[in-house]
Design a protein around this motif. Structure first.
Motif, PDB file in Angstrom:
ATOM      1  N   ARG A  24      -3.051   7.971   0.673  1.00 31.23           N
ATOM      2  CA  ARG A  24      -1.639   8.307   0.470  1.00 31.23           C
ATOM      3  C   ARG A  24      -0.764   7.552   1.468  1.00 31.23           C
ATOM      4  O   ARG A  24       0.309   7.038   1.118  1.00 31.23           O
ATOM      5  CB  ARG A  24      -1.431   9.809   0.607  1.00 31.23           C
ATOM      6  CG  ARG A  24       0.014  10.256   0.405  1.00 31.23           C
ATOM      7  CD  ARG A  24       0.133  11.751   0.507  1.00 31.23           C
ATOM      8  NE  ARG A  24      -0.487  12.410  -0.641  1.00 31.23           N
ATOM      9  CZ  ARG A  24      -1.237  13.507  -0.571  1.00 31.23           C
ATOM     10  NH1 ARG A  24      -1.472  14.067   0.612  1.00 31.23           N
ATOM     11  NH2 ARG A  24      -1.742  14.047  -1.665  1.00 31.23           N
ATOM     12  N   GLU A  25      -1.226   7.461   2.701  1.00 34.98           N
ATOM     13  CA  GLU A  25      -0.463   6.725   3.717  1.00 34.98           C
ATOM     14  C   GLU A  25      -0.343   5.252   3.338  1.00 34.98           C
ATOM     15  O   GLU A  25       0.726   4.641   3.494  1.00 34.98           O
ATOM     16  CB  GLU A  25      -1.147   6.866   5.076  1.00 34.98           C
ATOM     17  CG  GLU A  25      -0.415   6.150   6.203  1.00 34.98           C
ATOM     18  CD  GLU A  25      -1.091   6.325   7.541  1.00 34.98           C
ATOM     19  OE1 GLU A  25      -0.659   5.664   8.508  1.00 34.98           O
ATOM     20  OE2 GLU A  25      -2.047   7.124   7.632  1.00 34.98           O
ATOM     21  N   ALA A  26      -1.430   4.681   2.821  1.00 37.39           N
ATOM     22  CA  ALA A  26      -1.385   3.282   2.397  1.00 37.39           C
ATOM     23  C   ALA A  26      -0.431   3.101   1.227  1.00 37.39           C
ATOM     24  O   ALA A  26       0.318   2.115   1.157  1.00 37.39           O
ATOM     25  CB  ALA A  26      -2.787   2.815   2.018  1.00 37.39           C
ATOM     26  N   ALA A  27      -0.430   4.067   0.292  1.00 33.85           N
ATOM     27  CA  ALA A  27       0.446   3.988  -0.875  1.00 33.85           C
ATOM     28  C   ALA A  27       1.916   4.092  -0.474  1.00 33.85           C
ATOM     29  O   ALA A  27       2.789   3.460  -1.081  1.00 33.85           O
ATOM     30  CB  ALA A  27       0.087   5.072  -1.875  1.00 33.85           C
ATOM     31  N   GLU A  28       2.198   4.895   0.547  1.00 35.90           N
ATOM     32  CA  GLU A  28       3.576   5.053   0.998  1.00 35.90           C
ATOM     33  C   GLU A  28       4.134   3.763   1.585  1.00 35.90           C
ATOM     34  O   GLU A  28       5.345   3.555   1.623  1.00 35.90           O
ATOM     35  CB  GLU A  28       3.654   6.181   2.031  1.00 35.90           C
ATOM     36  CG  GLU A  28       3.434   7.566   1.430  1.00 35.90           C
ATOM     37  CD  GLU A  28       3.316   8.651   2.484  1.00 35.90           C
ATOM     38  OE1 GLU A  28       3.231   8.294   3.690  1.00 35.90           O
ATOM     39  OE2 GLU A  28       3.288   9.841   2.114  1.00 35.90           O
ATOM     40  N   ASN A  29       3.232   2.900   2.059  1.00 35.31           N
ATOM     41  CA  ASN A  29       3.637   1.620   2.638  1.00 35.31           C
ATOM     42  C   ASN A  29       3.501   0.467   1.650  1.00 35.31           C
ATOM     43  O   ASN A  29       3.626  -0.702   2.039  1.00 35.31           O
ATOM     44  CB  ASN A  29       2.804   1.325   3.886  1.00 35.31           C
ATOM     45  CG  ASN A  29       3.061   2.313   5.006  1.00 35.31           C
ATOM     46  OD1 ASN A  29       4.212   2.601   5.329  1.00 35.31           O
ATOM     47  ND2 ASN A  29       2.007   2.840   5.604  1.00 35.31           N
ATOM     48  N   ALA A  30       3.221   0.790   0.393  1.00 35.89           N
ATOM     49  CA  ALA A  30       3.048  -0.233  -0.641  1.00 35.89           C
ATOM     50  C   ALA A  30       4.119  -0.071  -1.714  1.00 35.89           C
ATOM     51  O   ALA A  30       4.760   0.981  -1.829  1.00 35.89           O
ATOM     52  CB  ALA A  30       1.662  -0.114  -1.258  1.00 35.89           C
ATOM     53  N   GLU A  31       4.297  -1.124  -2.494  1.00 38.42           N
ATOM     54  CA  GLU A  31       5.223  -1.058  -3.616  1.00 38.42           C
ATOM     55  C   GLU A  31       4.566  -0.329  -4.780  1.00 38.42           C
ATOM     56  O   GLU A  31       3.337  -0.379  -4.943  1.00 38.42           O
ATOM     57  CB  GLU A  31       5.616  -2.470  -4.058  1.00 38.42           C
ATOM     58  CG  GLU A  31       6.377  -3.266  -3.012  1.00 38.42           C
ATOM     59  CD  GLU A  31       7.744  -2.680  -2.721  1.00 38.42           C
ATOM     60  OE1 GLU A  31       8.336  -2.087  -3.646  1.00 38.42           O
ATOM     61  OE2 GLU A  31       8.206  -2.809  -1.572  1.00 38.42           O
ATOM     62  N   PRO A  32       5.336   0.361  -5.635  1.00 39.08           N
ATOM     63  CA  PRO A  32       4.752   0.983  -6.832  1.00 39.08           C
ATOM     64  C   PRO A  32       4.051  -0.067  -7.685  1.00 39.08           C
ATOM     65  O   PRO A  32       4.580  -1.158  -7.905  1.00 39.08           O
ATOM     66  CB  PRO A  32       5.977   1.569  -7.550  1.00 39.08           C
ATOM     67  CG  PRO A  32       6.987   1.789  -6.459  1.00 39.08           C
ATOM     68  CD  PRO A  32       6.780   0.668  -5.492  1.00 39.08           C
ATOM     69  N   GLY A  33       2.859   0.254  -8.120  1.00 37.55           N
ATOM     70  CA  GLY A  33       2.091  -0.684  -8.919  1.00 37.55           C
ATOM     71  C   GLY A  33       1.201  -1.615  -8.117  1.00 37.55           C
ATOM     72  O   GLY A  33       0.357  -2.311  -8.683  1.00 37.55           O
ATOM     73  N   GLU A  34       1.353  -1.643  -6.801  1.00 32.48           N
ATOM     74  CA  GLU A  34       0.529  -2.496  -5.945  1.00 32.48           C
ATOM     75  C   GLU A  34      -0.849  -1.853  -5.745  1.00 32.48           C
ATOM     76  O   GLU A  34      -0.963  -0.641  -5.586  1.00 32.48           O
ATOM     77  CB  GLU A  34       1.218  -2.686  -4.592  1.00 32.48           C
ATOM     78  CG  GLU A  34       0.481  -3.589  -3.623  1.00 32.48           C
ATOM     79  CD  GLU A  34       1.215  -3.735  -2.301  1.00 32.48           C
ATOM     80  OE1 GLU A  34       0.593  -4.162  -1.316  1.00 32.48           O
ATOM     81  OE2 GLU A  34       2.433  -3.407  -2.259  1.00 32.48           O
ATOM     82  N   TRP A  35      -1.896  -2.674  -5.764  1.00 34.13           N
ATOM     83  CA  TRP A  35      -3.251  -2.162  -5.588  1.00 34.13           C
ATOM     84  C   TRP A  35      -3.434  -1.560  -4.192  1.00 34.13           C
ATOM     85  O   TRP A  35      -2.989  -2.131  -3.193  1.00 34.13           O
ATOM     86  CB  TRP A  35      -4.282  -3.269  -5.766  1.00 34.13           C
ATOM     87  CG  TRP A  35      -4.674  -3.536  -7.187  1.00 34.13           C
ATOM     88  CD1 TRP A  35      -4.225  -4.536  -7.982  1.00 34.13           C
ATOM     89  CD2 TRP A  35      -5.613  -2.785  -7.975  1.00 34.13           C
ATOM     90  NE1 TRP A  35      -4.809  -4.457  -9.234  1.00 34.13           N
ATOM     91  CE2 TRP A  35      -5.669  -3.389  -9.254  1.00 34.13           C
ATOM     92  CE3 TRP A  35      -6.402  -1.656  -7.732  1.00 34.13           C
ATOM     93  CZ2 TRP A  35      -6.488  -2.913 -10.276  1.00 34.13           C
ATOM     94  CZ3 TRP A  35      -7.209  -1.178  -8.740  1.00 34.13           C
ATOM     95  CH2 TRP A  35      -7.249  -1.796 -10.000  1.00 34.13           C
ATOM     96  N   ILE A  36      -4.115  -0.418  -4.139  1.00 38.48           N
ATOM     97  CA  ILE A  36      -4.562   0.198  -2.890  1.00 38.48           C
ATOM     98  C   ILE A  36      -6.083   0.126  -2.892  1.00 38.48           C
ATOM     99  O   ILE A  36      -6.726   0.659  -3.803  1.00 38.48           O
ATOM    100  CB  ILE A  36      -4.108   1.667  -2.769  1.00 38.48           C
ATOM    101  CG1 ILE A  36      -2.592   1.781  -2.949  1.00 38.48           C
ATOM    102  CG2 ILE A  36      -4.561   2.251  -1.445  1.00 38.48           C
ATOM    103  CD1 ILE A  36      -1.781   1.048  -1.909  1.00 38.48           C
ATOM    104  N   ALA A  37      -6.659  -0.534  -1.911  1.00 41.64           N
ATOM    105  CA  ALA A  37      -8.115  -0.702  -1.855  1.00 41.64           C
ATOM    106  C   ALA A  37      -8.673  -0.009  -0.620  1.00 41.64           C
ATOM    107  O   ALA A  37      -8.125  -0.119   0.479  1.00 41.64           O
ATOM    108  CB  ALA A  37      -8.495  -2.187  -1.838  1.00 41.64           C
ATOM    109  N   GLY A  38      -9.765   0.715  -0.827  1.00 41.47           N
ATOM    110  CA  GLY A  38     -10.460   1.369   0.273  1.00 41.47           C
ATOM    111  C   GLY A  38     -11.951   1.091   0.177  1.00 41.47           C
ATOM    112  O   GLY A  38     -12.440   0.557  -0.820  1.00 41.47           O
ATOM    113  N   TRP A  39     -12.670   1.433   1.210  1.00 41.87           N
ATOM    114  CA  TRP A  39     -14.103   1.125   1.218  1.00 41.87           C
ATOM    115  C   TRP A  39     -14.858   2.113   2.110  1.00 41.87           C
ATOM    116  O   TRP A  39     -14.279   2.768   2.973  1.00 41.87           O
ATOM    117  CB  TRP A  39     -14.339  -0.283   1.753  1.00 41.87           C
ATOM    118  CG  TRP A  39     -14.023  -0.427   3.229  1.00 41.87           C
ATOM    119  CD1 TRP A  39     -12.774  -0.486   3.793  1.00 41.87           C
ATOM    120  CD2 TRP A  39     -14.948  -0.478   4.316  1.00 41.87           C
ATOM    121  NE1 TRP A  39     -12.867  -0.581   5.160  1.00 41.87           N
ATOM    122  CE2 TRP A  39     -14.188  -0.589   5.515  1.00 41.87           C
ATOM    123  CE3 TRP A  39     -16.340  -0.465   4.407  1.00 41.87           C
ATOM    124  CZ2 TRP A  39     -14.786  -0.675   6.772  1.00 41.87           C
ATOM    125  CZ3 TRP A  39     -16.930  -0.550   5.668  1.00 41.87           C
ATOM    126  CH2 TRP A  39     -16.151  -0.652   6.825  1.00 41.87           C
ATOM    127  N   GLY A  40     -16.165   2.229   1.852  1.00 41.17           N
ATOM    128  CA  GLY A  40     -17.055   2.889   2.794  1.00 41.17           C
ATOM    129  C   GLY A  40     -17.372   4.353   2.551  1.00 41.17           C
ATOM    130  O   GLY A  40     -18.143   4.944   3.307  1.00 41.17           O
TER     131      GLY A  40
END
Length: 286
Positions: free
Chosen positions: A39-55
């Motif tokens: 959610r924190e990463a999404a708040e710093n991204a534009e709508p529609g931008e990919w959010i990638a996580g790992w692990g």
């Protein structure tokens, strides 16, 4: 002082992960921790931008592992791609399924599985093995990997690692290594093994490598080509390894990418100069 040699690593994947959300159990031990980080990463991204996580690793978390619904809660307006620790599968959210065009009727790609609910038949968001190749992430570009590799080099050197055998090399990784070598920025020695056949996010380089006449040992002390790698099945932890008996509590025997008839002719194929090609085969079949 003696340096450490990593005999089986995936530095390209590691470089990309340094630009993604860290969801290892030591960092995000619960589903709510993962939701919060995404959610924190999404708040710093534009709508529609990919959010990638790992692990993430559901076996080492406090409580169950994440689901599609959890990723929807974290980033309802962004497609999310969350790679499992084994790198043989990833979880995506509804926005991602819609963006890449996966529906409940989409057939499984060869050597991969779009996991579905056994009762409703709906896609659960879990993409196993070659199904992950349906997703293209911004960090998969040469520019993204180069940025991440600079961070990875510093981290590897700080831990005393002086040489890494890259067991998932492809054109992008080799291009990044050569760029950094030309800049004088390659502070760790790399020993690349080209991925022979396409699998997941890795392109197959079998024909291209043989076509160039590239042989084991080509290069210099900092960057020296080793050979070809064949991967025949998935991971034990992710329950995609091809096994003789079903995994406990399941009817699944994993995923075998290729039949013997497909692989057997490839391994002994000679190079154009007549010598055998070095190769390694990774398989979990008992």
């Amino acid at each position: 002082m003696p340096g450490l040699i990593e005999s089986h690593g995936h530095p390209g994947m590691y470089a990309k992960s340094l630009l993604q959300v860290d969801c290892r159990p030591a960092v995000t031990g619960t589903v709510e921790d993962i939701v919060g980080a995404l959610r924190e990463a999404a708040e710093n991204a534009e709508p529609g931008e990919w959010i990638a996580g790992w692990g993430y690793d559901e076996h080492r978390m406090d409580g169950p592992g994440p689901t599609l619904e959890d990723l929807d809660r974290a980033a309802p307006e962004n497609p999310v791609f969350l790679r499992r620790t084994c790198a043989h599968m990833a979880l995506v959210n509804t926005a991602a399924l819609e963006l890449i065009g996966i529906t409940d009727e989409t057939p499984d790609p060869s050597g991969g599985c779009i996991v579905r609910d056994p009762e409703s038949g709906r896609a659960t968001g879990l993409l196993q093995e070659k199904a992950m190749s349906l997703v293209d992430l911004p960090t998969d570009t040469p520019e993204g990997m180069t940025e991440g590799m600079r961070l990875a080099l510093d981290d590897l050197a700080s831990k005393g690692v002086t040489t890494v055998h890259d067991m998932s090399s492809g054109p992008t990784e080799m291009g990044v290594y050569q760029t950094l070598l030309a800049e004088g920025a390659l502070s760790v020695r790399f020993r690349p093994w080209y991925f022979a056949l396409a699998q997941g996010e890795f392109p197959g380089s079998y024909d291209a490598v043989l076509g160039t006449g590239l042989r084991s040992g080509f290069g210099n002390d900092m960057l020296r080509y080793q050979g070809l790698k064949f991967v025949l099945d998935g991971s034990v932890g992710g329950r995609t390894a091809a096994v003789a008996e079903p995994f406990e509590g399941s009817s699944s025997r994993g995923i075998l990418y290729y039949d013997t008839s497909e692989i057997e002719p490839l391994v002994p194929r000679p190079s154009p100069q007549g010598s055998a090609w070095p190769c390694t085969v990774s398989v979990n079949v008992p």
